[in-house]
Design a protein around this motif. Structure first.
Motif, PDB file in Angstrom:
ATOM      1  N   THR A  26      19.164 -20.951  38.268  1.00 59.65           N
ATOM      2  CA  THR A  26      18.479 -19.701  37.904  1.00 59.65           C
ATOM      3  C   THR A  26      19.396 -18.811  37.071  1.00 59.65           C
ATOM      4  O   THR A  26      18.974 -18.244  36.077  1.00 59.65           O
ATOM      5  N   GLN A  27      20.674 -18.735  37.496  1.00 63.61           N
ATOM      6  CA  GLN A  27      21.632 -17.900  36.767  1.00 63.61           C
ATOM      7  C   GLN A  27      21.835 -18.442  35.347  1.00 63.61           C
ATOM      8  O   GLN A  27      21.858 -17.698  34.378  1.00 63.61           O
ATOM      9  N   LEU A  28      21.979 -19.803  35.262  1.00 58.66           N
ATOM     10  CA  LEU A  28      22.177 -20.429  33.946  1.00 58.66           C
ATOM     11  C   LEU A  28      20.984 -20.171  33.039  1.00 58.66           C
ATOM     12  O   LEU A  28      21.134 -19.883  31.852  1.00 58.66           O
ATOM     13  N   LYS A  29      19.794 -20.308  33.634  1.00 61.45           N
ATOM     14  CA  LYS A  29      18.573 -20.091  32.843  1.00 61.45           C
ATOM     15  C   LYS A  29      18.511 -18.666  32.328  1.00 61.45           C
ATOM     16  O   LYS A  29      18.108 -18.416  31.203  1.00 61.45           O
ATOM     17  N   LYS A  30      18.907 -17.728  33.172  1.00 61.25           N
ATOM     18  CA  LYS A  30      18.900 -16.321  32.814  1.00 61.25           C
ATOM     19  C   LYS A  30      19.838 -16.080  31.628  1.00 61.25           C
ATOM     20  O   LYS A  30      19.479 -15.407  30.666  1.00 61.25           O
ATOM     21  N   LEU A  31      21.042 -16.660  31.717  1.00 63.13           N
ATOM     22  CA  LEU A  31      22.025 -16.484  30.648  1.00 63.13           C
ATOM     23  C   LEU A  31      21.523 -17.077  29.345  1.00 63.13           C
ATOM     24  O   LEU A  31      21.678 -16.502  28.269  1.00 63.13           O
ATOM     25  N   GLU A  32      20.901 -18.256  29.474  1.00 67.25           N
ATOM     26  CA  GLU A  32      20.373 -18.941  28.302  1.00 67.25           C
ATOM     27  C   GLU A  32      19.274 -18.095  27.653  1.00 67.25           C
ATOM     28  O   GLU A  32      19.219 -17.951  26.430  1.00 67.25           O
ATOM     29  N   GLN A  33      18.416 -17.501  28.502  1.00 67.14           N
ATOM     30  CA  GLN A  33      17.346 -16.645  27.985  1.00 67.14           C
ATOM     31  C   GLN A  33      17.931 -15.412  27.292  1.00 67.14           C
ATOM     32  O   GLN A  33      17.489 -15.017  26.213  1.00 67.14           O
ATOM     33  N   MET A  34      19.009 -14.839  27.893  1.00 71.33           N
ATOM     34  CA  MET A  34      19.643 -13.664  27.294  1.00 71.33           C
ATOM     35  C   MET A  34      20.221 -14.005  25.929  1.00 71.33           C
ATOM     36  O   MET A  34      20.138 -13.228  24.987  1.00 71.33           O
ATOM     37  N   ARG A  35      20.821 -15.221  25.858  1.00 74.43           N
ATOM     38  CA  ARG A  35      21.417 -15.642  24.586  1.00 74.43           C
ATOM     39  C   ARG A  35      20.324 -15.804  23.521  1.00 74.43           C
ATOM     40  O   ARG A  35      20.466 -15.346  22.392  1.00 74.43           O
ATOM     41  N   LYS A  36      19.198 -16.400  23.940  1.00 71.87           N
ATOM     42  CA  LYS A  36      18.093 -16.601  22.990  1.00 71.87           C
ATOM     43  C   LYS A  36      17.540 -15.253  22.522  1.00 71.87           C
ATOM     44  O   LYS A  36      17.269 -15.059  21.345  1.00 71.87           O
ATOM     45  N   ASP A  37      17.355 -14.330  23.483  1.00 72.95           N
ATOM     46  CA  ASP A  37      16.834 -13.001  23.132  1.00 72.95           C
ATOM     47  C   ASP A  37      17.775 -12.305  22.151  1.00 72.95           C
ATOM     48  O   ASP A  37      17.339 -11.666  21.200  1.00 72.95           O
ATOM     49  N   PHE A  38      19.076 -12.487  22.417  1.00 75.20           N
ATOM     50  CA  PHE A  38      20.076 -11.824  21.586  1.00 75.20           C
ATOM     51  C   PHE A  38      19.989 -12.342  20.143  1.00 75.20           C
ATOM     52  O   PHE A  38      19.929 -11.572  19.193  1.00 75.20           O
ATOM     53  N   VAL A  39      19.932 -13.668  20.001  1.00 75.32           N
ATOM     54  CA  VAL A  39      19.857 -14.254  18.655  1.00 75.32           C
ATOM     55  C   VAL A  39      18.569 -13.802  17.963  1.00 75.32           C
ATOM     56  O   VAL A  39      18.580 -13.444  16.782  1.00 75.32           O
ATOM     57  N   ALA A  40      17.462 -13.774  18.732  1.00 78.38           N
ATOM     58  CA  ALA A  40      16.190 -13.349  18.146  1.00 78.38           C
ATOM     59  C   ALA A  40      16.275 -11.892  17.684  1.00 78.38           C
ATOM     60  O   ALA A  40      15.808 -11.546  16.595  1.00 78.38           O
ATOM     61  N   ASN A  41      16.904 -11.054  18.519  1.00 80.69           N
ATOM     62  CA  ASN A  41      17.047  -9.637  18.158  1.00 80.69           C
ATOM     63  C   ASN A  41      17.901  -9.450  16.910  1.00 80.69           C
ATOM     64  O   ASN A  41      17.535  -8.696  16.017  1.00 80.69           O
ATOM     65  N   VAL A  42      19.036 -10.158  16.866  1.00 81.46           N
ATOM     66  CA  VAL A  42      19.933 -10.020  15.710  1.00 81.46           C
ATOM     67  C   VAL A  42      19.193 -10.456  14.450  1.00 81.46           C
ATOM     68  O   VAL A  42      19.226  -9.776  13.418  1.00 81.46           O
ATOM     69  N   SER A  43      18.477 -11.596  14.551  1.00 87.53           N
ATOM     70  CA  SER A  43      17.779 -12.104  13.367  1.00 87.53           C
ATOM     71  C   SER A  43      16.756 -11.094  12.891  1.00 87.53           C
ATOM     72  O   SER A  43      16.640 -10.817  11.693  1.00 87.53           O
ATOM     73  N   HIS A  44      16.025 -10.533  13.856  1.00 85.31           N
ATOM     74  CA  HIS A  44      14.993  -9.561  13.491  1.00 85.31           C
ATOM     75  C   HIS A  44      15.612  -8.325  12.827  1.00 85.31           C
ATOM     76  O   HIS A  44      15.146  -7.854  11.786  1.00 85.31           O
ATOM     77  N   GLU A  45      16.678  -7.832  13.443  1.00 85.91           N
ATOM     78  CA  GLU A  45      17.314  -6.611  12.928  1.00 85.91           C
ATOM     79  C   GLU A  45      17.889  -6.821  11.532  1.00 85.91           C
ATOM     80  O   GLU A  45      17.981  -5.895  10.743  1.00 85.91           O
ATOM     81  N   LEU A  46      18.315  -8.063  11.246  1.00 89.24           N
ATOM     82  CA  LEU A  46      18.859  -8.346   9.905  1.00 89.24           C
ATOM     83  C   LEU A  46      17.748  -8.579   8.898  1.00 89.24           C
ATOM     84  O   LEU A  46      17.851  -8.193   7.738  1.00 89.24           O
TER      85      LEU A  46
END
Ligand code: ADP
Length: 256
Positions: A26-46
């Motif tokens: 569960t913890q790993l999945k959470k981290l993986e989701q956070m990483r995906k959200d982060f990349v999606a956010n950065v891409s959107h903001e750029l």
């Protein structure tokens, strides 16, 4: 997640038993989701400023450059959008550095001096909105920390106080020594923050009002960087706020 691995005899004919492996994913999945959200956010903001730069450059090439007013206006937009990308990249670099390096070089720093410097750094943007910054900094307040990073914390909090206040308002910076700790507080009489948003504003890219944050040049990373810096100093950061009345951000640094 539970997985079972069969254990067979040498000749692989008889099943001797099962080894049960349990993973807490569960913890790993959470981290993986956070990483995906982060990349999606950065891409959107750029993507947003890049699309705008491309659009205005194309319009200029297609003929708008021959009209002096359009030329001037579109070049200014291109410059503004380039500045946005630059701030975002700078914030991302700051965030990644601070996340990697949790023990900061610490030296004896004068919070009195840093406070004065930070007020000067935001004076221009305060004056533009006719916001008065009230200096309530005690003399000779010292702390142990990283001078540049603590300066950044103060500038981030003051800039936010200015951005999220209406014109002709005031912002109070107070810095005091309480013996075993030093307390920095930035108080504004601006918009305020709803209770349920107070925790979330320290998350990367979280903004209460995206449009307003963008207009003020915000990247949505400032408070996340600020919190990381304070925590790397083993300090605390809190916010108290009332919608329509204003907010107070308090940072406490400890001697030990
Ligand atoms: P931003 O670049 O959007 O300012 P921050 O991480 O610094 O990003 O802040 C996150 C969000 O928290 C802001 O978008 C804003 O909605 C809210 N916020 C931060 N400081 C204040 C403040 N002093 N008053 C009201 N809202 C604030």
């Amino acid at each position: 997640e539970v997985s079972a691995i069969p254990v067979l005899s040498r000749k692989k004919r008889n099943l001797l038993g099962l080894v049960v492996v349990m993973h807490d994913i569960t913890q790993l999945k959470k981290l993986e989701q956070m990483r995906k959200d982060f990349v999606a956010n950065v891409s959107h903001e750029l993507r947003t400023p890049i699309t705008s730069i491309k659009g205005f450059a194309e319009t200029l090439i297609d003929g708008a450059k021959d009209d002096p007013d359009s030329l001037n206006m579109f070049l200014n937009i291109i410059l503004e959008e380039s500045n946005r990308i630059q701030s975002l990249v700078q914030d991302l670099l700051d965030l990644s550095k601070i996340e990697q390096n949790t023990t900061l070089p610490k030296e004896r720093i004068s919070l009195t001096e840093i406070g004065g410097y930070a007020i000067n750094a935001v004076l221009n943007s305060a004056e533009k909105k006719d916001i008065h910054i009230i200096n309530q900094i005690e003399n000779d307040v010292f702390a142990y920390g990283d001078k540049d990073k603590i300066t950044q914390v103060l500038i981030n909090l003051l800039s936010n106080a200015i951005s999220y206040s209406s014109s002709s308002s005031e912002v109070i910076l107070s810095i005091k020594d309480e013996g075993d700790s030093q307390v920095i507080s930035v108080q504004d009489k601006g918009l305020g923050i709803e209770k349920h948003e107070m925790k979330r504003i320290f998350e990367r890219f979280y903004r209460v009002d995206k449009a307003r944050s963008r207009d003020s040049g915000g990247t949505g990373l400032g408070l996340s960087i600020t919190k990381h810096i304070v925590e790397a100093h083993h300090g605390q950061i809190n916010v108290e706020s009332t919608v329509g009345e204003g907010s107070t951000f308090t940072v406490r640094l400890f001697n030990a």
